[in-house]
Write an enzyme that holds these catalytic residues in place. Structure first.
Site, PDB file in Angstrom:
ATOM      1  N   GLU A 130      11.903  13.448   0.183  1.00 42.65           N
ATOM      2  CA  GLU A 130      10.944  12.771  -0.724  1.00 42.65           C
ATOM      3  C   GLU A 130       9.346  13.266  -0.203  1.00 42.65           C
ATOM      4  OE1 GLU A 130      10.498  10.588  -2.889  1.00 42.65           O
ATOM      5  OE2 GLU A 130       8.384  10.023  -2.775  1.00 42.65           O
ATOM      6  N   LYS A 153       3.105  30.128   3.873  1.00 39.76           N
ATOM      7  CA  LYS A 153       2.351  29.631   2.582  1.00 39.76           C
ATOM      8  C   LYS A 153       0.748  29.589   2.993  1.00 39.76           C
ATOM      9  CE  LYS A 153       4.060  26.998  -0.479  1.00 39.76           C
ATOM     10  NZ  LYS A 153       5.137  27.491  -1.374  1.00 39.76           N
ATOM     11  N   ARG A 162       1.176   1.311  14.930  1.00 44.41           N
ATOM     12  CA  ARG A 162       0.920   1.143  13.901  1.00 44.41           C
ATOM     13  C   ARG A 162       1.593  -0.212  13.160  1.00 44.41           C
ATOM     14  NH1 ARG A 162       5.420   4.944  10.702  1.00 44.41           N
ATOM     15  NH2 ARG A 162       4.402   4.081   8.696  1.00 44.41           N
ATOM     16  N   HIS A 176       0.927  -1.363   0.142  1.00 42.40           N
ATOM     17  CA  HIS A 176      -0.136  -0.023   0.035  1.00 42.40           C
ATOM     18  C   HIS A 176       0.786   1.374   0.003  1.00 42.40           C
ATOM     19  CE1 HIS A 176      -2.950   2.843   1.089  1.00 42.40           C
ATOM     20  NE2 HIS A 176      -2.120   3.137   2.163  1.00 42.40           N
ATOM     21  N   TYR A 189       8.534  16.173   0.862  1.00 43.66           N
ATOM     22  CA  TYR A 189       8.493  17.499   0.216  1.00 43.66           C
ATOM     23  C   TYR A 189       8.351  17.364  -1.310  1.00 43.66           C
ATOM     24  CZ  TYR A 189       9.038  19.163   5.074  1.00 43.66           C
ATOM     25  OH  TYR A 189       8.614  19.162   6.331  1.00 43.66           O
ATOM     26  N   SER A 229      13.688   6.484 -13.441  1.00 47.58           N
ATOM     27  CA  SER A 229      12.566   7.079 -14.057  1.00 47.58           C
ATOM     28  C   SER A 229      12.452   8.442 -13.467  1.00 47.58           C
ATOM     29  CB  SER A 229      11.257   6.095 -13.933  1.00 47.58           C
ATOM     30  OG  SER A 229      10.159   7.086 -14.191  1.00 47.58           O
ATOM     31  N   SER A 230      12.327   8.548 -12.085  1.00 42.25           N
ATOM     32  CA  SER A 230      12.291   9.893 -11.461  1.00 42.25           C
ATOM     33  C   SER A 230      13.360  10.857 -11.735  1.00 42.25           C
ATOM     34  CB  SER A 230      12.089   9.707 -10.127  1.00 42.25           C
ATOM     35  OG  SER A 230      11.060   9.203  -9.460  1.00 42.25           O
ATOM     36  N   THR A 275       5.932  27.188   6.222  1.00 47.04           N
ATOM     37  CA  THR A 275       4.812  26.403   5.717  1.00 47.04           C
ATOM     38  C   THR A 275       3.632  27.436   6.172  1.00 47.04           C
ATOM     39  OG1 THR A 275       5.960  24.353   6.342  1.00 47.04           O
ATOM     40  CG2 THR A 275       3.600  24.411   6.047  1.00 47.04           C
ATOM     41  N   ASP A 307       7.342  21.906 -26.150  1.00 46.36           N
ATOM     42  CA  ASP A 307       7.268  20.509 -25.612  1.00 46.36           C
ATOM     43  C   ASP A 307       8.211  20.567 -24.541  1.00 46.36           C
ATOM     44  OD1 ASP A 307       7.535  17.605 -25.427  1.00 46.36           O
ATOM     45  OD2 ASP A 307       6.575  17.439 -27.209  1.00 46.36           O
ATOM     46  N   HIS A 357      14.430  13.357  12.466  1.00 48.94           N
ATOM     47  CA  HIS A 357      13.372  13.417  13.481  1.00 48.94           C
ATOM     48  C   HIS A 357      12.357  12.338  13.238  1.00 48.94           C
ATOM     49  CE1 HIS A 357      11.182  15.740  10.050  1.00 48.94           C
ATOM     50  NE2 HIS A 357      10.857  14.698   9.819  1.00 48.94           N
ATOM     51  N   HIS A 358      12.555  11.606  12.159  1.00 42.76           N
ATOM     52  CA  HIS A 358      11.969  10.086  11.935  1.00 42.76           C
ATOM     53  C   HIS A 358      12.512   9.248  12.841  1.00 42.76           C
ATOM     54  CE1 HIS A 358       9.755  11.570   8.514  1.00 42.76           C
ATOM     55  NE2 HIS A 358      10.816  12.103   8.095  1.00 42.76           N
ATOM     56  N   HIS A 376      13.067  12.084   3.962  1.00 45.46           N
ATOM     57  CA  HIS A 376      12.187  13.530   3.986  1.00 45.46           C
ATOM     58  C   HIS A 376      11.893  14.364   3.131  1.00 45.46           C
ATOM     59  CE1 HIS A 376       9.999  15.555   7.022  1.00 45.46           C
ATOM     60  NE2 HIS A 376      10.453  16.596   6.420  1.00 45.46           N
ATOM     61  N   SER A 409      -1.810  27.095  -5.478  1.00 47.14           N
ATOM     62  CA  SER A 409      -1.252  28.319  -5.626  1.00 47.14           C
ATOM     63  C   SER A 409      -2.024  28.897  -7.038  1.00 47.14           C
ATOM     64  CB  SER A 409       0.274  28.467  -5.703  1.00 47.14           C
ATOM     65  OG  SER A 409       0.404  28.180  -4.233  1.00 47.14           O
ATOM     66  N   TRP A 412       6.944  -0.021   4.109  1.00 45.56           N
ATOM     67  CA  TRP A 412       7.199   0.796   2.673  1.00 45.56           C
ATOM     68  C   TRP A 412       8.848   1.490   3.134  1.00 45.56           C
ATOM     69  CZ3 TRP A 412       8.498   5.971   1.448  1.00 45.56           C
ATOM     70  CH2 TRP A 412       8.310   7.028   2.301  1.00 45.56           C
TER      71      TRP A 412
END
Lengths: 526, 361
Positions: free
Chosen positions: A249, A325, A444, A70, A251, A163-164, A322, A99, A296-297, A247, A262, A135
């Site tokens: 990632e 924004k 979890r 998932h 963002y 790819s990315s 943040t 293009d 922080h994770h 991290h 926006s 994950w």
């Protein structure tokens, strides 16, 4: 190509060999929606098992495969490719380019995705089952103790990374080289800005992820001990490397979403975006900070107290840009002339729920309190508020907003509004109670739970089924629009919409801006 | 609606527990402080937004202004949040320093995470350590819904960690296989158990009681089935418990020198099987994560090979080395049981002495 023609090729070769940014964008969007349904199906299995205490439908080992797939499918298969698809469609049209800068690479970066996910999904049918280590695939659960299918997982991650990176290089090259005359950096639409910054983040961190999975591969098959203390390595090293990717990632996922809202909020406020320059600086600050907050994770891994303090302070700082924004979006609405079509509803939904997720993020940044939150459902609630109500809501808003421009037909507004309200309510029934069970102590990634968590889990499952079902309505609405929606021909589909993509005919022809437009007005002014 | 009506405050805890320790209370206060700051900011921000949604709508004929920046306002909403963050950082820092103060512990307990149980070892200067495993006792029948679930479903163990009250207890936390995480919400202690490394944490429990928690780092299939249960008892009671544990350990080692009857071995073997083996090998020996025991060529074949696998594990698989977890009597009993239960009927009897000889040889 001997003959010079401007229409698409016919048949399947149009899609296989296309180098057209609109075709590739369309393929990315459909692919990501298919992955969204697949990842959503896995989520339904998870919520069905958690509907009541006790094991009912699946075995614990299979439950772990579901949570793992998932997460992987949603992050790498649904959310990331959907924003790449949006970038493909919109960035050339927003900056007045014919293009993408590297069209053949564009084709390749899409077409390696389906095989990668086919391989990842095929692990479900392998002996020992699919990856079941979450994950975040922490070693040594993902190395020494992993099922044999982990090797296929590693290869799939490598392909996704390639790819990315190709997609990002393409976006950077396009934005830097192909802007129309007069389109200076500070005139670019916010969506282009957020994607430019995102692309730099991707180029910086995807190789780090590739490094992490390569080290896993070496540990598993070639006798190295990067992540095994027995051979002089360190399991925590894996977490540092993973989150140095992970991290930024998050963002990477949320910045394009910021870009989308926006664009949409000013359009339906009929008022220019408030604080354009500060939005650009805030986005850049968030991107910079994303590189110095990864641990922080990992507050509970036993870091030295100085490390904990550094990562706590740096993480708290993210609240400042943040907040800027959020304040800017609300100021954009302030004294505007607001209307609430479906894209605006999803954008306001995004604004409210993302801000809630931001608040819980601030709470999680407080290291001593995190000892009680870490790896509980409180964290699950937090990141679904920012990932689903953040990224997915904004992506949905984007589809409703630009779909009429893409296909020249209008979606059903009433069905769109129903979709919004069911999603919004279903989402909150699913994830709001998860704050409660998390604070009350439910970890979890468990397939079964103590009895005191039963009521809220049942509620959460009911909400999940509602939210899941609402996506089928979305699919129906999109297909109905493309097949038989009411035709629109105004170049500006929305009266408040601003930007070059609204100056081309509707539906957007196969080739746009073969002659570059001349840009004189700053972005977002009327 | 009936569903919602059945909710009661007692059943459905919605907030963090302040717990019983001083640190737990500090963390709880910090959590509430940050939460209320967020609530106040949230209410203010959303009030502005909803007012705008109400008053500035096109359908009410509101004309759009065209302002799009204000340096003063933008500086204000950068600086003010920054100051609020500093105000949050002060109590957060002092609480964190408290959590990290591991000095001057009066009792050290080594906690080792195994798939899927905890091992507790009381470190004693004389070298006479007390050590035992703490296994989930919730029966499979409750998990698979054939029996009514008990009050402490999934949060009950055969042997809890026992600690004295009003004593600074230091936990040294590590793991044997994958990463686990030892958490007791009411003590506000959560630390990852990392194979090959030792983490520290501590607590001082002021009141007697039973405190329950769970593993909080995904550690494989039965991650959800390795609870933590802590009994906090008075220091006197703790002394008595320690003495009793030491006595029992001596009796066990005496027993290892004796020859046991087949019935005794089978009875104890069944108990051991149902705590140590059943999760992977199945209640009927049918297998699962592990291979089947029923009809297994290993179990029905050469005894020394069977014994080696049970005692030393199989590298690179979930099969652990049980010589660290079971004493010689338990090993002998479970080997006997496996060789005779589930229709294996080899008739082999394994005595504790056989196992001792094996391990030493």
């Amino acid at each position: 190509m001997g003959d010079h023609h401007h229409g698409p090729a016919t048949g399947v070769t149009r899609w296989l060999f296309t180098t057209n940014h609109k075709d590739i964008g369309t393929m990315y969007l459909w692919f990501s929606f298919a992955m969204f349904l697949l990842g959503g199906f896995f989520a339904m299995v998870i919520r069905a098992e958690l509907f009541q205490p006790g094991m009912q439908l699946v075995e614990p080992a299979f439950f772990n495969q579901m949570t793992t797939l998932h997460g992987l499918v949603m992050v790498f298969g649904a959310i990331m490719p959907s924003f790449v698809g949006l970038a493909n469609w919109l960035i050339p049209m927003m900056i007045g380019a014919p293009d993408m800068a590297l069209p053949r690479m564009n084709n390749w970066s899409f077409w390696i995705l389906p095989p990668a996910f086919l391989m990842l999904a095929s692990t479900l049918f392998m002996e020992g089952g699919a990856p079941a280590f979450g994950w975040t695939f922490y070693a040594p659960l993902s190395t020494t103790y992993a099922p044999p299918s982990v090797t296929f997982f590693i290869f799939a991650i490598h392909i996704l990374g390639v790819s990315s990176i190709m997609g990002s290089i393409n976006i950077i090259a396009t934005v830097m080289n192909m802007r129309a005359p007069g389109m200076t950096y500070m005139k670019m639409p916010m969506f282009v800005w957020t994607w430019l910054i995102t692309a730099f983040l991707l180029v910086a961190v995807m190789p780090v992820l590739a490094g992490a999975v390569t080290m896993m591969l070496m540990d598993i098959h070639f006798g190295t001990s990067f992540f095994s203390a027995a051979g002089g390595g360190d399991p925590v090293l894996f977490q540092h490397i993973f989150w140095f990717f992970g991290h930024p990632e998050v963002y990477i996922i949320i910045l394009p979403a910021f870009g989308v809202v926006s664009q949409i909020i000013p359009a339906f406020s009929r008022k220019p975006l408030f604080g354009y320059a500060s939005m650009v600086y805030a986005t850049a600050s968030i991107a910079f900070l994303s590189f110095v907050v990864w641990a922080h994770h990992m507050y509970t891994v036993g870091m030295p107290v100085a490390g904990e303090l550094f990562f706590m302070y740096a993480t708290m700082l993210i609240a400042v840009p943040t907040g800027v924004k959020v304040f800017n979006w609300i100021s954009t609405m302030w004294r505007g002339s607001l209307s609430f079509e479906t894209p605006m509803l999803f954008s306001i939904g995004f604004l409210v729920l993302f801000t809630l997720g931001g608040f819980t993020g601030l709470m999680l940044s407080i290291a001593p309190a995190d000892f009680q939150y870490h790896d509980t459902y409180f964290v699950v609630a937090h990141f679904h508020y920012v990932m689903v109500a953040g990224a997915v809501f904004s992506m949905t808003a984007a589809v409703y907003y630009w779909l009429p421009k893409w296909c020249g037909r209008m979606y059903s507004e009433s069905m769109g509004k129903i979709h919004f309200w069911i999603s919004f309510i279903g989402f909150n029934i699913t994830f709001f109670p998860q704050h409660f069970v998390g604070l009350a102590g439910m970890p979890r990634r468990i397939p079964d739970y103590a009895l005191q968590f039963a009521d809220f889990n049942m509620m959460s499952s009911i909400g999940a089924f509602i939210y899941g079902a609402s996506q089928l309505l979305f699919l129906y609405n999109v297909i109905a629009t493309i097949v038989s929606g009411e035709r629109v021909s105004d170049e500006k589909v929305w009266d408040g919409a601003e930007g070059l993509e609204w100056t081309v005919p509707t539906p957007a022809p196969y080739h746009t801006f073969e002659e570059p437009p001349l840009v004189s007005k700053p972005a977002g002014t009327f | 609606m009936a569903l919602f009506a059945s909710f009661t405050a007692a059943q459905n805890q919605v907030n963090m527990s302040p717990g019983v320790t001083e640190i737990g209370a500090d963390i709880f206060e910090l959590h509430m402080l940050i939460m209320w700051i967020c609530v106040v900011i949230g209410v203010a921000v959303f009030a502005v937004m909803f007012y705008s949604i109400y008053a500035h709508r096109k359908s009410r004929g509101h004309e759009a202004s065209q302002f799009h920046e204000s340096t003063k306002v933008e500086i204000a909403w950068t600086v003010v949040p920054f100051l609020i963050l500093i105000a949050m950082a002060v109590p957060a820092t002092s609480t964190l320093l408290e959590v990290y103060d591991n000095d001057e512990a009066e009792l050290d307990v080594l906690i080792t995470g195994h798939q899927w149980k905890w091992k507790y070892e009381y470190l004693d200067e004389t070298g006479e350590n007390i050590s035992f495993f703490s296994n989930l006792t919730t029966p499979q029948e409750e998990i698979y819904n054939t029996e009514t679930k008990g009050d402490h479903y999934l949060l009950e163990v055969d042997e809890p960690l026992v600690i004295p009250t009003n004593t600074k207890v230091r936990f040294l936390i590590t793991a044997n296989d994958v990463i686990h995480s030892w958490w007791v919400p009411e003590l506000a202690v959560k630390r990852d158990a990392i194979p090959g490394f030792i983490n520290e944490a501590w607590t001082r429990v002021p009141q007697e009681g039973i405190y329950r928690g769970q593993c909080t780092e995904l550690c494989g299939a039965y991650h959800g089935f390795m609870p933590v249960v802590v009994h906090a008892v008075s220091p006197d009671e703790f002394q008595a418990w320690q003495a009793a544990k030491r006595g029992a350990a001596q009796a066990e080692s005496q027993l290892a020198l004796q020859t046991l009857s087949a019935d005794e071995l089978m009875a104890q073997g069944k108990t051991v099987y149902e705590t140590a083996c059943v999760a992977c090998h199945g209640a009927q020996g049918e297998g699962g994560i592990g291979n089947a025991i029923a009809g297994s060529s290993v179990v029905m074949g050469d005894l020394s090979q069977h014994m080696a696998i049970v005692a030393k594990g199989v590298a690179g698989t979930a099969m652990q080395a049980f010589d660290a977890q079971l004493n010689d009597v338990e090993l002998a009993a479970v080997l006997t049981y496996q060789r005779n239960a589930f229709g294996n009927n080899t008739g082999d009897i394994v005595q504790p002495g056989d196992v001792t000889g094996m391990n030493n040889g």
